[in-house]
Design a protein around this motif. Sequence first.
Motif, PDB file in Angstrom:
ATOM      1  N   ARG A  60       0.300  -1.267  -0.180  1.00 21.46           N
ATOM      2  CA  ARG A  60       0.039   0.000  -0.030  1.00 21.46           C
ATOM      3  C   ARG A  60       0.995   1.171   0.365  1.00 21.46           C
ATOM      4  O   ARG A  60       0.156   2.091  -0.339  1.00 21.46           O
ATOM      5  CB  ARG A  60      -0.403   0.389   1.207  1.00 21.46           C
ATOM      6  CG  ARG A  60      -1.769  -1.342   0.988  1.00 21.46           C
ATOM      7  CD  ARG A  60      -2.484  -1.190   2.101  1.00 21.46           C
ATOM      8  NE  ARG A  60      -2.478  -1.236   3.353  1.00 21.46           N
ATOM      9  CZ  ARG A  60      -1.538  -1.706   4.513  1.00 21.46           C
ATOM     10  NH1 ARG A  60      -2.197  -2.958   3.787  1.00 21.46           N
ATOM     11  NH2 ARG A  60      -0.749  -1.999   5.078  1.00 21.46           N
TER      12      ARG A  60
ATOM     13  N   GLU B  18      -1.015   1.580  -8.042  1.00 21.39           N
ATOM     14  CA  GLU B  18      -2.114   2.231  -8.113  1.00 21.39           C
ATOM     15  C   GLU B  18      -2.763   0.225  -8.872  1.00 21.39           C
ATOM     16  O   GLU B  18      -3.817   0.542  -8.459  1.00 21.39           O
ATOM     17  CB  GLU B  18      -2.625   3.522  -9.107  1.00 21.39           C
ATOM     18  CG  GLU B  18      -4.087   3.409  -9.430  1.00 21.39           C
ATOM     19  CD  GLU B  18      -4.320   3.660  -7.559  1.00 21.39           C
ATOM     20  OE1 GLU B  18      -5.874   4.250  -7.803  1.00 21.39           O
ATOM     21  OE2 GLU B  18      -3.933   4.364  -6.808  1.00 21.39           O
TER      22      GLU B  18
ATOM     23  N   TYR C 265      -2.608  -2.523  -8.811  1.00 24.05           N
ATOM     24  CA  TYR C 265      -3.270  -3.125  -7.691  1.00 24.05           C
ATOM     25  C   TYR C 265      -3.860  -2.806  -6.599  1.00 24.05           C
ATOM     26  O   TYR C 265      -3.424  -3.959  -5.033  1.00 24.05           O
ATOM     27  CB  TYR C 265      -1.743  -4.260  -7.615  1.00 24.05           C
ATOM     28  CG  TYR C 265      -0.912  -4.528  -8.512  1.00 24.05           C
ATOM     29  CD1 TYR C 265      -1.182  -5.259  -9.380  1.00 24.05           C
ATOM     30  CD2 TYR C 265       0.883  -3.928  -8.596  1.00 24.05           C
ATOM     31  CE1 TYR C 265      -1.015  -5.865 -10.200  1.00 24.05           C
ATOM     32  CE2 TYR C 265       1.184  -4.952  -9.875  1.00 24.05           C
ATOM     33  CZ  TYR C 265       0.726  -5.487 -11.190  1.00 24.05           C
ATOM     34  OH  TYR C 265       1.338  -5.470 -12.364  1.00 24.05           O
ATOM     35  N   ARG C 266      -4.192  -2.134  -6.345  1.00 24.48           N
ATOM     36  CA  ARG C 266      -4.952  -1.656  -5.193  1.00 24.48           C
ATOM     37  C   ARG C 266      -6.049  -2.348  -4.596  1.00 24.48           C
ATOM     38  O   ARG C 266      -6.661  -2.558  -3.531  1.00 24.48           O
ATOM     39  CB  ARG C 266      -5.172  -0.082  -5.426  1.00 24.48           C
ATOM     40  CG  ARG C 266      -6.646  -0.050  -6.449  1.00 24.48           C
ATOM     41  CD  ARG C 266      -6.651   1.541  -6.428  1.00 24.48           C
ATOM     42  NE  ARG C 266      -8.034   0.916  -7.338  1.00 24.48           N
ATOM     43  CZ  ARG C 266      -7.871   1.225  -8.610  1.00 24.48           C
ATOM     44  NH1 ARG C 266      -6.978   0.992  -9.525  1.00 24.48           N
ATOM     45  NH2 ARG C 266      -9.342   1.503  -9.087  1.00 24.48           N
ATOM     46  N   ASP C 267      -6.814  -2.979  -5.539  1.00 19.50           N
ATOM     47  CA  ASP C 267      -7.752  -3.613  -4.862  1.00 19.50           C
ATOM     48  C   ASP C 267      -7.639  -5.740  -5.026  1.00 19.50           C
ATOM     49  O   ASP C 267      -8.722  -5.779  -5.168  1.00 19.50           O
ATOM     50  CB  ASP C 267      -8.899  -3.288  -5.710  1.00 19.50           C
ATOM     51  CG  ASP C 267      -8.640  -3.396  -7.110  1.00 19.50           C
ATOM     52  OD1 ASP C 267      -7.219  -4.026  -7.703  1.00 19.50           O
ATOM     53  OD2 ASP C 267      -9.733  -3.657  -7.407  1.00 19.50           O
ATOM     54  N   THR C 268      -6.508  -5.378  -5.803  1.00 21.10           N
ATOM     55  CA  THR C 268      -5.772  -7.400  -5.436  1.00 21.10           C
ATOM     56  C   THR C 268      -5.842  -8.231  -4.166  1.00 21.10           C
ATOM     57  O   THR C 268      -6.203  -9.633  -4.703  1.00 21.10           O
ATOM     58  CB  THR C 268      -4.856  -7.218  -6.250  1.00 21.10           C
ATOM     59  OG1 THR C 268      -3.621  -6.718  -5.255  1.00 21.10           O
ATOM     60  CG2 THR C 268      -4.959  -6.953  -7.689  1.00 21.10           C
TER      61      THR C 268
ATOM     62  N   VAL D 274     -11.561  -8.185  -9.997  1.00 18.48           N
ATOM     63  CA  VAL D 274     -11.349  -8.825  -8.931  1.00 18.48           C
ATOM     64  C   VAL D 274     -10.332  -9.679  -8.486  1.00 18.48           C
ATOM     65  O   VAL D 274     -10.231 -10.394  -9.594  1.00 18.48           O
ATOM     66  CB  VAL D 274     -13.104  -9.078  -7.890  1.00 18.48           C
ATOM     67  CG1 VAL D 274     -13.980  -7.976  -7.499  1.00 18.48           C
ATOM     68  CG2 VAL D 274     -13.020 -10.386  -8.904  1.00 18.48           C
TER      69      VAL D 274
END
Length: 246
Positions: free
Chosen positions: A78, A125, A127-130, A174
Amino acid sequence: MALRPVQVNIKALDGSAVGRFWAEALGWSVFRPGVTTYVAPAGELVWPHSVDVCLDIVPVPEPKSATKNRVHLDLATRSAAHQAELVARLQALGATPAQVGQGDVPWTVLADPEGNEFCVLEPREVYRDTGPIAAVVVDCEDPRAMARFWGRAMDWTVREVTDEQATLRSAGGVGPYLEFLRAPGGKTVPDRVHLDLLPYPGDDRAAEVARLRALGATDLDVGQGDVPWTCLADPEGHEFCVLAPS
């Protein structure tokens, strides 16, 4: 008809120890449904997981060779502080620095306790939600050819294709990415790490295997004997398995 990647299969001398390492690394849990060690998000055992591509650690008698794995995991972070903290924590768990010719790069290359290479990425950015696994990365000679094969083999969406890289992700956007990176040299040793694919409920596994063969997959004998899954290789020789629904 379609297939989905449900787990990364990692061979290990000590499956329990490698499973514990990866569970700690990812903040996931260890499950032992049989002879393998399954690493998945915390909570009750769910297989297949609806979002994450999980890990299945399989005990084998042979140690990893000195040859770099053609498949590895990239871990997401992060912030720069999180990256540094994660690298330090992983080394305390038994990871070691690895040299794979990366040179001066903003990510850190490590190896797990049995030498399987992986990367701790700088914050990106994309990979922010992986989740903790940013991508499953595959070395290949022709990313465009890999995109054609894997884009038809699975129900994931091809996101990017260049001469240097091809990227796929689930149609729902997702979980981790599947990335094919151009790398010199082809397969020289059996794959220590590979993908396992699963048909959807109601789909016929034999028909799916026949479809993959028509796309260019070939049958693979790794000494598996009479098992309920099918071992195949993609057009560049990357090993993978088509599992039977439970």
